[in-house]
Scaffold this motif. Structure first.
Motif, mmCIF file in Angstrom:
data_model
loop_
_atom_site.group_PDB
_atom_site.id
_atom_site.type_symbol
_atom_site.label_atom_id
_atom_site.label_comp_id
_atom_site.label_asym_id
_atom_site.label_seq_id
_atom_site.Cartn_x
_atom_site.Cartn_y
_atom_site.Cartn_z
ATOM 1 N N PHE A 90 0.878 -1.176 0.000
ATOM 2 C CA PHE A 90 0.000 0.000 0.000
ATOM 3 C C PHE A 90 0.912 1.223 0.000
ATOM 4 O O PHE A 90 1.279 1.763 1.035
ATOM 5 C CB PHE A 90 -0.893 -0.022 1.242
ATOM 6 N N GLY A 91 1.312 1.636 -1.205
ATOM 7 C CA GLY A 91 2.258 2.729 -1.353
ATOM 8 C C GLY A 91 1.819 3.688 -2.440
ATOM 9 O O GLY A 91 0.645 3.748 -2.809
ATOM 10 N N VAL A 92 2.758 4.434 -2.977
ATOM 11 C CA VAL A 92 2.446 5.391 -4.034
ATOM 12 C C VAL A 92 3.389 5.188 -5.204
ATOM 13 O O VAL A 92 4.424 4.519 -5.093
ATOM 14 C CB VAL A 92 2.544 6.854 -3.541
ATOM 15 N N SER A 93 3.037 5.778 -6.332
ATOM 16 C CA SER A 93 3.867 5.732 -7.529
ATOM 17 C C SER A 93 3.691 7.048 -8.272
ATOM 18 O O SER A 93 2.849 7.891 -7.901
ATOM 19 C CB SER A 93 3.475 4.547 -8.412
ATOM 20 N N GLU A 94 4.470 7.236 -9.312
ATOM 21 C CA GLU A 94 4.383 8.461 -10.083
ATOM 22 C C GLU A 94 3.082 8.507 -10.881
ATOM 23 O O GLU A 94 2.661 7.508 -11.463
ATOM 24 C CB GLU A 94 5.572 8.583 -11.037
ATOM 25 N N GLY A 95 2.458 9.681 -10.887
ATOM 26 C CA GLY A 95 1.235 9.878 -11.651
ATOM 27 C C GLY A 95 1.477 10.823 -12.810
ATOM 28 O O GLY A 95 2.595 10.910 -13.342
ATOM 29 N N ASN A 96 0.455 11.543 -13.183
ATOM 30 C CA ASN A 96 0.551 12.524 -14.265
ATOM 31 C C ASN A 96 1.092 13.826 -13.691
ATOM 32 O O ASN A 96 0.383 14.544 -12.989
ATOM 33 C CB ASN A 96 -0.829 12.727 -14.895
ATOM 34 N N ALA A 97 2.343 14.126 -13.976
ATOM 35 C CA ALA A 97 2.982 15.315 -13.391
ATOM 36 C C ALA A 97 2.347 16.594 -13.930
ATOM 37 O O ALA A 97 2.250 16.777 -15.149
ATOM 38 C CB ALA A 97 4.476 15.299 -13.682
ATOM 39 N N HIS A 98 1.915 17.468 -13.037
ATOM 40 C CA HIS A 98 1.310 18.732 -13.456
ATOM 41 C C HIS A 98 1.272 19.709 -12.289
ATOM 42 O O HIS A 98 1.311 19.310 -11.117
ATOM 43 C CB HIS A 98 -0.115 18.493 -13.967
ATOM 44 N N ASP A 99 1.234 20.972 -12.630
ATOM 45 C CA ASP A 99 1.025 22.009 -11.624
ATOM 46 C C ASP A 99 -0.475 22.180 -11.415
ATOM 47 O O ASP A 99 -1.288 21.820 -12.276
ATOM 48 C CB ASP A 99 1.648 23.331 -12.081
ATOM 49 N N VAL A 100 -0.853 22.737 -10.280
ATOM 50 C CA VAL A 100 -2.277 22.902 -9.980
ATOM 51 C C VAL A 100 -2.604 24.379 -9.780
ATOM 52 O O VAL A 100 -1.710 25.212 -9.598
ATOM 53 C CB VAL A 100 -2.684 22.107 -8.716
ATOM 54 N N ARG A 101 -3.879 24.657 -9.809
ATOM 55 C CA ARG A 101 -4.358 26.022 -9.581
ATOM 56 C C ARG A 101 -4.829 26.172 -8.147
ATOM 57 O O ARG A 101 -5.299 25.216 -7.523
ATOM 58 C CB ARG A 101 -5.484 26.338 -10.561
ATOM 59 N N VAL A 102 -4.697 27.362 -7.634
ATOM 60 C CA VAL A 102 -5.149 27.668 -6.275
ATOM 61 C C VAL A 102 -6.651 27.432 -6.177
ATOM 62 O O VAL A 102 -7.409 27.792 -7.076
ATOM 63 C CB VAL A 102 -4.818 29.134 -5.915
ATOM 64 N N GLN A 103 -7.076 26.794 -5.097
ATOM 65 C CA GLN A 103 -8.501 26.630 -4.816
ATOM 66 C C GLN A 103 -8.922 27.790 -3.927
ATOM 67 O O GLN A 103 -8.602 27.822 -2.732
ATOM 68 C CB GLN A 103 -8.756 25.283 -4.143
ATOM 69 N N ARG A 104 -9.588 28.760 -4.504
ATOM 70 C CA ARG A 104 -9.944 29.966 -3.753
ATOM 71 C C ARG A 104 -10.791 29.603 -2.533
ATOM 72 O O ARG A 104 -11.780 28.899 -2.637
ATOM 73 C CB ARG A 104 -10.704 30.952 -4.635
ATOM 74 N N LYS A 105 -10.348 30.120 -1.396
ATOM 75 C CA LYS A 105 -11.031 29.865 -0.121
ATOM 76 C C LYS A 105 -11.210 28.371 0.141
ATOM 77 O O LYS A 105 -12.120 27.945 0.842
ATOM 78 C CB LYS A 105 -12.384 30.582 -0.069
ATOM 79 N N GLY A 106 -10.321 27.559 -0.467
ATOM 80 C CA GLY A 106 -10.358 26.129 -0.236
ATOM 81 C C GLY A 106 -11.429 25.396 -1.008
ATOM 82 O O GLY A 106 -11.643 24.208 -0.772
ATOM 83 N N MET A 107 -12.080 26.065 -1.957
ATOM 84 C CA MET A 107 -13.150 25.425 -2.728
ATOM 85 C C MET A 107 -12.555 24.782 -3.976
ATOM 86 O O MET A 107 -12.010 25.481 -4.845
ATOM 87 C CB MET A 107 -14.217 26.458 -3.112
ATOM 88 N N ALA A 108 -12.688 23.478 -4.068
ATOM 89 C CA ALA A 108 -12.084 22.747 -5.177
ATOM 90 C C ALA A 108 -12.690 23.120 -6.521
ATOM 91 O O ALA A 108 -12.088 22.860 -7.568
ATOM 92 C CB ALA A 108 -12.236 21.245 -4.941
ATOM 93 N N THR A 109 -13.876 23.741 -6.516
ATOM 94 C CA THR A 109 -14.537 24.116 -7.771
ATOM 95 C C THR A 109 -14.302 25.568 -8.160
ATOM 96 O O THR A 109 -14.737 25.994 -9.227
ATOM 97 C CB THR A 109 -16.050 23.869 -7.645
ATOM 98 N N ASP A 110 -13.630 26.327 -7.302
ATOM 99 C CA ASP A 110 -13.378 27.750 -7.588
ATOM 100 C C ASP A 110 -11.872 27.938 -7.724
ATOM 101 O O ASP A 110 -11.164 28.160 -6.734
ATOM 102 C CB ASP A 110 -13.942 28.614 -6.456
ATOM 103 N N LEU A 111 -11.381 27.839 -8.965
ATOM 104 C CA LEU A 111 -9.943 27.786 -9.191
ATOM 105 C C LEU A 111 -9.377 29.142 -9.585
ATOM 106 O O LEU A 111 -9.999 29.901 -10.321
ATOM 107 C CB LEU A 111 -9.624 26.744 -10.271
ATOM 108 N N GLY A 112 -8.175 29.390 -9.095
ATOM 109 C CA GLY A 112 -7.484 30.638 -9.394
ATOM 110 C C GLY A 112 -6.234 30.403 -10.214
ATOM 111 O O GLY A 112 -6.182 29.551 -11.101
ATOM 112 N N GLU A 113 -5.215 31.135 -9.895
ATOM 113 C CA GLU A 113 -3.966 31.123 -10.645
ATOM 114 C C GLU A 113 -3.214 29.797 -10.481
ATOM 115 O O GLU A 113 -3.224 29.175 -9.429
ATOM 116 C CB GLU A 113 -3.100 32.276 -10.131
#
Length: 855
Positions: free
Chosen positions: A490-513
């Protein structure tokens, strides 16, 4: 009527007073952390759509996106009464106990989420949010002066601190002692003398192994008059295989280890024991701490000398994979990543990173952009999936096998995942077709020969049902034959490498920069190279373990100190930020961190350095003059006695009775086979697996505490436990006297003591040496004999068979000894065990009356 009016008025005033306090008082650091981790994410995800400034229309006039508005309430009045969940309409709504008031209206919160809100309200509803409308997006440059912030004590580079000059050098045997003596002299404190040897071996043995010393070990140490007798004892204990169990348990507390996933159904994870055993082995082998961290963060990316080492590295990434899962699907994975980041920050860096998820950190120099720089690293990682109520099949486990075998496992997981997705899609497609069919039947009162179109998008109910049956049949076949016989972690492996956008006020559906993956700016602000095709975990592991990082070594040596003395040099081991406590001896912390790095990050070297000091070997006796100056022993003028942990209490009982199975690194728990995993939030996985092995091998769940560990303040499996808060409750006392486990073990202990010696006085003597590592006084022998005679007489009067009377009396006596204050401490206090009240004729010992053998 008048008195009732007074009561009503008083109640209303008290509610208003609580609300005023909630508005005005600054929430505690623990309260803020709880809100950020458990409350704000749910509000943002499930409530803000209808109850915030972003809603098209604020429903019910109720806003939940600021502290002031939440306390104000809506059109129907107040919804929150801090301190009283039962009077809060908010809690009533999310409990779903009132059919006219249910929020969120479509999908009820999970039991864990409801419980978190109840606990939050009981805490007084701590809420750090401002009362103003939402400000500029969180991606604006953070108002941190990093040059100034690096002057804060924990962000300063680790330096070598010379031992200070002191006036009185008598008895000082280690550089550590000079730092402490300097503080004592500055505060006019006079350290106590050395601890008796019997107390010292008991202290050290519990400290390093979590088990009591045997009478033979005590006698050998007492008889050893060589000047390095204690050093030899420490070396022997550090080499014990039980060392890794004791100190591995400390680490598992910090990383919130459990054998289940934590989702609504709390799916079991049979392979997690491998990570637990990896931790034990790492401590036993004195694995360099920097390498220990690197393997847990990026073991699958590290070079290995052979297959065995490669597998060990993969198993180590179970640290990331054991992050808690949420909900009934896998849709709430952003909460799992939040849990990972929160634990990495606290366990390795001593920082509360989670507070920067929704906004720039209020106290520490951590902007939201830094949070999402880390988030991108873990979002680019594939976590092993344990299964949930909707998708109840594990997947993405890492094969511990050659490539061709690993491919078979991956193919099996891919087939399962495809079938799960297909079935879920068909179930969703079936719902409107069934609804249309039902509506048509209700609307049709006259028979008709005209064809009726029941299809949606050209798909009929018959077609969907047929495909659903076919998919389920295919799934049943896969489940019947089970996964390929491939060992996995039960471990981890490499996934799809990518940068993410800020979740405004912690809302996963409201994305910023979008934020480039990288490290905290206060610690260097390094970035994952643009041409890096991987997640960035290896880079992160190297940034955290860099010797120039001012936090990593400091945080760990503070934990080591804490586990030897009961409290760290920094009393808040998970918080080295502005809201944490400053070090009581900054120079000593510098000195230890520098020695730690120079030793090759050896934890055992630090253990030995600390334990060979005068400070560690002092007596724990009180001194009124010192206590008047330093009542909390902040400057260590004596050794702090420590109550045994939950695990140490149970393990000692088993060891003393001769029942302990001391096997190190046992195998998996006897979980049901995967084909039987059909757990739901209404019928979650719950189990106990009794064992005579050490307590760290007890199966521990996230949905509830293991029953025994819950009684004696065991670690929280849902959140990091930097220390064990102690409670003293009647339930603990009743357990020690009345629980069937105590009766069974006391009986076995009685047989051990009774068979060892024929003479009653010698039996009392042996019991004391076994349980307390010391001989009893003459008075204790006399009282013990008096107790035995008194209980034996009462048992005879109760018509207990004659061949059980003395045996049961001895077991009763031993339960009393095991319930004494001296027994549950790791060091001897020098007093005697007073049990005389137990033989008072008017107060027959409760153990006899409640013994399940004699109802």
């Amino acid at each position: 009527m008048r008195s009732r009016s007074k009561i009503t008025t008083w109640s209303l005033c008290s509610v208003m007073l609580v609300c005023v306090c909630a508005r005005g008082a600054e929430p505690s650091a623990q309260g803020v952390e709880f809100f950020e981790q458990h409350i704000r994410p749910v509000l943002a995800e499930r409530c803000y759509q209808c109850h915030s400034t972003r809603a098209e229309k604020v429903k019910g006039g109720l806003r939940l996106d600021s502290r002031e508005q939440m306390l104000k309430g809506g059109k129907d009045g107040m919804v929150l009464v801090p301190g009283d969940p039962d009077k809060s309409k908010l809690i009533e709504a999310i409990r779903y106990i009132n059919s006219d008031l249910q929020m969120p209206p479509k999908h009820q919160l999970s039991k864990q989420e409801v419980s978190a809100f109840e606990r939050w309200v009981k805490m007084g509803a701590p809420d750090p949010r401002g009362d103003a409308l939402p400000s500029a997006p969180a991606t604006q440059p953070a108002p941190f002066d990093y040059q100034k912030e690096r002057q804060f004590w924990s962000f300063q580079p680790v330096r070598d601190a010379p031992a200070p000059d002191v006036k009185d050098t008598a008895g000082l045997i280690s550089p550590v002692d000079y730092f402490l003596e300097s503080d004592c002299e500055a505060h006019h404190l006079h350290p106590t003398g050395p601890a008796p040897k019997r107390a010292l071996i008991r202290r050290a043995t519990y400290d390093l192994t979590g088990l009591p010393p045997t009478p033979d070990e005590v006698n050998a140490f007492v008889a050893d008059e060589s000047p390095n007798a204690f050093e030899k004892l420490v070396d022997r204990l550090l080499a014990s295989p039980h060392y890794g169990e004791q100190w591995g348990r400390h680490w598992l507390d910090v990383v919130r280890y459990a054998d289940t996933a934590g989702d609504n159904a709390d799916f079991p994870v049979p392979q997690l024991y491998k990570y637990r055993n990896y931790v034990i082995d790492a401590f036993n082998n004195d694995k360099a701490y920097d390498q220990f961290l690197r393997e847990q963060l990026a073991g699958d990316l590290l070079p290995a000398r052979n297959e065995a080492e490669k597998h060990e590295h993969v198993i180590a990434t179970g640290y990331i994979a054991l992050s808690r899962r949420f909900g009934s699907r896998n849709a709430e994975f952003w909460l799992t990543i939040q849990d990972t980041i929160d634990n990495v920050g606290k366990s390795m860096l001593g920082l509360s990173l989670g507070c920067a998820r929704c906004h720039d950190h209020k106290f520490d120099p951590i902007p939201t952009s830094d949070y999402y720089a880390l988030y991108g690293i873990f979002a680019s990682t594939t976590y092993a999936f344990p299964g949930t109520e909707i998708y109840n099949h594990p997947k993405d486990f890492v094969a511990l096998a050659p490539p061709d075998e690993a491919r078979k496992l991956k193919d099996y997981y891919d087939k399962l995942a495809d079938l799960d997705d297909r079935i879920e899609k068909l179930v969703q497609e079936r719902a409107p077709l069934l609804a249309r069919q039902k509506a048509l039947k209700q609307a049709t009162t006259q028979p008709t020969t005209r064809p009726v179109d029941l299809s949606i998008d050209g798909r009929t109910l018959k077609e969907v049902l047929a495909e659903l049956a076919e998919a389920r049949e295919e799934l049943h076949k896969l489940e019947y034959f089970g996964p390929p016989n491939v060992d996995r972690a039960f471990g981890v492996s490499e996934g799809n490498a990518h940068d993410v956008r800020v979740q405004r006020k912690g809302m996963a559906t409201d994305l910023g920069e979008r934020v480039h993956r990288g490290f905290l700016q206060i610690l260097g602000g390094q970035k994952v190279p643009d041409d890096e095709k991987g997640s960035g975990r290896l880079e992160l592991a190297n940034w955290i373990t860099d010797a120039s990082n001012p936090l990593t070594a400091r945080v760990m040596v503070n934990r080591i100190w804490q586990h030897h003395f009961g409290v760290g040099i920094v009393a808040t081991p998970n918080d080295f930020g502005h809201r944490g406590q400053p070090p009581t001896n900054p120079a000593l912390l510098h000195y230890l961190a520098k020695r730690f790095i120079e030793s090759g990050w050896s934890i055992k070297a630090m253990d030995k350095l600390i334990m060979l000091s005068r400070a560690y070997q002092m007596a724990s006796v009180d001194d009124p003059a010192n206590a008047a100056i330093d009542p909390n022993n902040k400057y260590l003028w004596r050794f702090n006695p420590r109550r045994l942990s939950a695990e140490e209490i149970r393990d000692s009982i088993l060891a003393d009775s001769g029942s302990l199975d001391a096997t190190v690194d046992p195998g998996p728990h006897p979980f049901p086979p995967e084909s039987d995993w059909h757990y739901t939030q209404h019928k979650a996985f719950v189990a106990d697996y009794p064992t005579d092995r050490r307590s760290m091998y007890l199966m521990q769940q996230r949905i509830r505490k293991q029953p025994y560990l819950a009684v004696f303040d065991g670690a929280d499996t849902n959140d990091t436990s930097p220390d064990r808060p102690l409670s003293t409750t009647s339930i603990q006392a009743l357990f020690m006297l009345n629980d069937s486990f105590m009766h069974d073990q006391a009986d076995k202990l009685g047989v051990r003591v009774g068979l060892a010696l024929p003479d009653e006085a010698k039996r009392v003597d042996y019991a004391y040496r076994l349980l307390f590592a010391r001989p009893p006084t003459d008075e204790e022998i006399r009282v013990g004999q008096q107790y035995l005679r008194g209980v034996e007489l009462k048992l005879k009067q109760a018509n207990v068979p004659w061949d059980r009377q003395y045996r049961d009396a001895l077991a009763s006596y031993l339960r009393v000894l095991l319930s004494s204050n001296e027994w549950v401490r790791d060091t001897l206090g020098g007093g005697s065990v007073d049990i005389r009240g137990s033989v008072c004729p008017a107060a027959l010992p409760p153990p006899v009356l409640t013994d399940p053998r004699h109802p």
